[in-house]
Every structure is written in structure tokens, then in C-alpha cells.
Enzyme design. Structure first.
Site, short mmCIF file in Angstrom:
data_model
loop_
_atom_site.label_atom_id
_atom_site.label_comp_id
_atom_site.label_asym_id
_atom_site.label_seq_id
_atom_site.Cartn_x
_atom_site.Cartn_y
_atom_site.Cartn_z
N ILE A 1 0.12 -1.75 7.77
CA ILE A 1 -0.78 -1.60 8.93
C ILE A 1 -2.19 -1.49 8.35
CG2 ILE A 1 -1.53 -0.26 10.93
CD1 ILE A 1 1.23 0.91 11.23
N ASP A 2 -3.04 -2.43 8.64
CA ASP A 2 -4.45 -2.27 8.26
C ASP A 2 -5.17 -1.78 9.51
OD1 ASP A 2 -6.65 -2.51 6.35
OD2 ASP A 2 -7.41 -3.96 7.81
N ASP B 1 -6.03 -4.95 1.34
CA ASP B 1 -6.94 -5.10 2.48
C ASP B 1 -7.52 -6.52 2.54
OD1 ASP B 1 -6.97 -2.22 3.08
OD2 ASP B 1 -8.23 -2.01 1.30
N GLU C 1 0.81 -1.22 0.00
CA GLU C 1 0.00 0.00 0.00
C GLU C 1 0.84 1.27 0.00
OE1 GLU C 1 -2.55 0.68 3.41
OE2 GLU C 1 -3.44 2.42 2.44
N ASP D 1 -0.27 -5.17 3.21
CA ASP D 1 -0.78 -4.00 3.93
C ASP D 1 0.02 -3.90 5.24
OD1 ASP D 1 -2.13 -1.96 5.16
OD2 ASP D 1 -4.10 -2.64 4.46
N THR E 1 -4.91 1.96 10.11
CA THR E 1 -4.02 3.06 10.49
C THR E 1 -4.72 4.10 11.38
OG1 THR E 1 -2.64 2.78 8.55
CG2 THR E 1 -2.59 4.95 9.55
C1 IPD Z 1 -8.49 0.76 5.89
C2 IPD Z 1 -9.16 -0.20 6.84
C3 IPD Z 1 -10.59 0.24 7.10
C4 IPD Z 1 -11.37 0.40 5.84
C5 IPD Z 1 -10.63 1.36 4.93
C6 IPD Z 1 -9.25 0.84 4.62
P1 IPD Z 1 -5.86 1.19 6.10
O1 IPD Z 1 -7.17 0.36 5.59
O2 IPD Z 1 -9.18 -1.51 6.34
O3 IPD Z 1 -11.26 -0.70 7.90
O4 IPD Z 1 -12.65 0.90 6.15
O5 IPD Z 1 -11.33 1.53 3.76
O6 IPD Z 1 -8.61 1.72 3.73
O7 IPD Z 1 -5.84 2.45 5.30
O8 IPD Z 1 -5.99 1.42 7.54
O9 IPD Z 1 -4.77 0.26 5.71
CA CA Z 2 -5.87 -1.43 4.60
CA CA Z 3 -2.60 0.25 5.48
CA CA Z 4 -4.16 3.50 4.33
#
Ligand code: IPD
Ligand code: CA
Ligand code: CA
Ligand code: CA
Length: 276
Positions: free
Chosen positions: A94-95, A220, A65, A92, A97
Site C-alpha cells: 500500500i503506497d 515507492d 516494504e 509496495d 498508508t
Molecule cells: C509513503 C508515501 C508518501 C511519502 C512517504 C512514503 P508508504 O509510502 O509514498 O507519499 O511521502 O515518504 O514513505 O509508507 O505509505 O508506503
Molecule cells: Ca510507499
Molecule cells: Ca507502503
Molecule cells: Ca510505509
């Protein structure tokens, strides 16, 4: 090192950094909008993962990402550029963030490996709970080495679902609000905890009956989708077509309630549009 071991090693190394930094102040920057955040820890986590993959499998491609320009169009283009690679790691760092920035303890590392677009390894690591979810295609899904299965609810009214709240009022994501409002009274409730990958891991582990969300990216979804399938669940897009790494509107369930959720999304007007 075999592929699963590489993914586990990378997820644990990155996770250790994330855990160490979880309670300290972060440098927060915005990307495509005020809701789209990145910290130096996201970037450092991705760097750790890339180096471990490069070390062990230098000939493989990596789609991470934080290596992609912000925004929907750039994300789609990056996937198109990479997807035909024989081996592609989908990362990813950090999912969740936003949760990480605020100290809300629901975030993870997500790492998948696709072989000719087919996801064959999926690892999700929750560093705060030290929970490691792993799957290899055809070999089942595991949490800290113990086999996991999806939950047994077969009626929507017994189901606990999760989804995502669109923070940005523009675009098709907004339609999801209708889906949440429609499904919440028809199931036990809908949670929106802010990490798609941990929601998927929770479906795989039987802690949630299902999860759907719109406009997500390959990073994701890739690892979590394999976990759910290997735990006996079903993963499609929100109109019922089988999952592939290009799917952006996802529905993953224990299988038993899948058609009922699809039906609910259709009734709410969430589905019925082409994949964007
Ligand atoms: C997000 C998370 C979140 C979702 C967002 C994503 P990120 O990823 O998965 O739950 O609702 O659309 O973008 O940006 O924290 O890696
Ligand atoms: Ca994510
Ligand atoms: Ca992320
Ligand atoms: Ca992100």
C-alpha cells in the site's frame, strides 16, 4: 504467465482486499516513528502479492516494504542485498498508508520487476478508482489499457507539481520544505497528496506536470518511474542524474519543465548534496 500479467494479477488481487477493507477499522501500528504507520492490510496485501509471484516465478527475488526492517538504514541494506538478483520484484503493498488509515482516498499498490537492476515492468493500481497503470520497457504506458502521455506544459508557470511534506523534522527531508516554498509561487501550485506512486502515475497520465520528493525507497519509485519514462517523460534524481533503482531523491516530469524544476530546487538549496 508473462511478467506483466503476473504484476497485474497481483496488483488487482491485493487491490481488491484493500478496497474491501478501506472503510473498516484498521489495526494501526507504528514502525520507525509516530509518523511511520503499518496496518494488517499492508501486511496481508504484501502476502497476497508475494504468493502470486512465488507461484509463477519461484526463482525470482522479492523486495517488499513490509518484509524489511523499518528505518532508512535497513531499507538501504535490504536493497543492496537484493539489487544484483537477475530478476527482482519491487513491491509496495500500500503506497499511502497514512491516507488509507484516515480514509483519505489516495493510495495504491505498486509492483515493479527489475531485470539486472533495469526496471522492465511497472504496475500501479488505484483500487478505489479502479485505475490500472501499466508499463513494459519499450512498449509505452497505459491506463486501463489505453495509451497515456505526459502533459504538454513547457513553462513552469503553467505547471502543476507535486511533492511530499516531511512529517519528521529531522534529516535532509526537511530541506524539501524550502523547495516547496520556492517552487509554489513559480508554478501553478504544489500538491502533497501522500502517495509517491500515485503522484508518479499522475505525471505519466498528464494529470500532473512533475513530482519530486526526497528520501523515498525503491518500492515507492520503481513502477512509477518506468510509467513516466514510457509515457514520454523524464526521471532523474534531484540533481539531474538518470534514475536507477537506488535513487532516493526523485524528480519525474513531462520532460519540458525538468531543467526548470532542477534549477528551482538548486536555488532553494534542496539539491547539491550527495545521494544518501
Ligand atoms: C509513503 C508515501 C508518501 C511519502 C512517504 C512514503 P508508504 O509510502 O509514498 O507519499 O511521502 O515518504 O514513505 O509508507 O505509505 O508506503
Ligand atoms: Ca510507499
Ligand atoms: Ca507502503
Ligand atoms: Ca510505509
Amino acid at each position: 504467465m508473462n511478467y506483466l500479467d503476473t504484476a497485474v494479477h497481483a496488483a488487482r488481487q491485493a487491490g481488491a482486499l484493500i478496497r474491501e477493507k478501506a472503510t473498516s477499522a484498521k489495526r494501526v501500528k507504528t514502525k520507525s516513528s509516530a509518523h511511520d504507520l503499518v496496518t494488517e492490510v499492508d501486511q496481508a496485501s504484501e502476502e497476497i502479492i508475494r504468493e502470486i509471484i512465488w507461484d509463477h516465478h519461484p526463482e525470482h527475488g522479492i523486495l517488499g516494504e513490509e518484509g524489511v526492517q523499518p528505518g532508512v538504514e535497513a531499507s538501504k541494506t535490504a536493497l543492496e542485498e537484493h539489487r544484483s538478483k537477475e530478476y527482482l520484484w519491487i513491491v509496495d503493498p500500500i503506497d499511502g498508508t497514512t491516507n488509507f488509515v484516515h480514509g483519505f482516498p489516495f493510495f495504491c499498490v505498486s509492483i515493479a520487476l527489475a531485470e539486472r537492476e533495469d526496471v522492465i515492468v511497472g504496475v500501479i493500481y488505484d483500487p478505489l478508482r479502479d485505475e490500472l497503470f501499466t508499463a513494459e520497457k519499450g512498449k509505452g504506458a497505459y491506463l486501463n489499457g489505453e495509451p497515456i502521455r505526459v502533459s504538454g506544459e513547457s513553462h513552469l508557470e503553467e505547471a502543476l507539481l507535486a511533492s511530499g511534506i516531511p512529517a519528521d523534522a529531522r534529516g535532509i527531508r526537511m530541506r524539501n520544505v524550502e523547495g516547496i516554498l520556492h517552487l509554489a509561487p513559480r508554478c501553478r501550485n504544489v500538491r502533497t497528496a501522500g502517495s509517491a506512486a500515485l503522484h508518479l502515475a499522475s505525471v505519466a497520465a498528464g494529470r500532473l506536470s512533475g513530482f519530486w520528493e526526497l528520501e523515498l525507497n525503491a518500492w515507492d519509485l520503481a513502477a512509477g518511474s518506468l510509467l513516466v519514462q514510457e509515457a514520454g517523460g523524464r526521471v532523474t534524481d534531484t540533481v539531474g542524474r538518470p534514475y536507477d533503482i537506488g535513487v532516493r531523491h526523485i524528480l519525474a516530469t513531462n520532460g519540458r519543465i525538468h531543467d526548470d524544476v532542477l534549477h528551482g530546487l538548486k536555488e532553494a538549496g534542496v539539491t547539491g548534496f550527495e545521494q544518501s
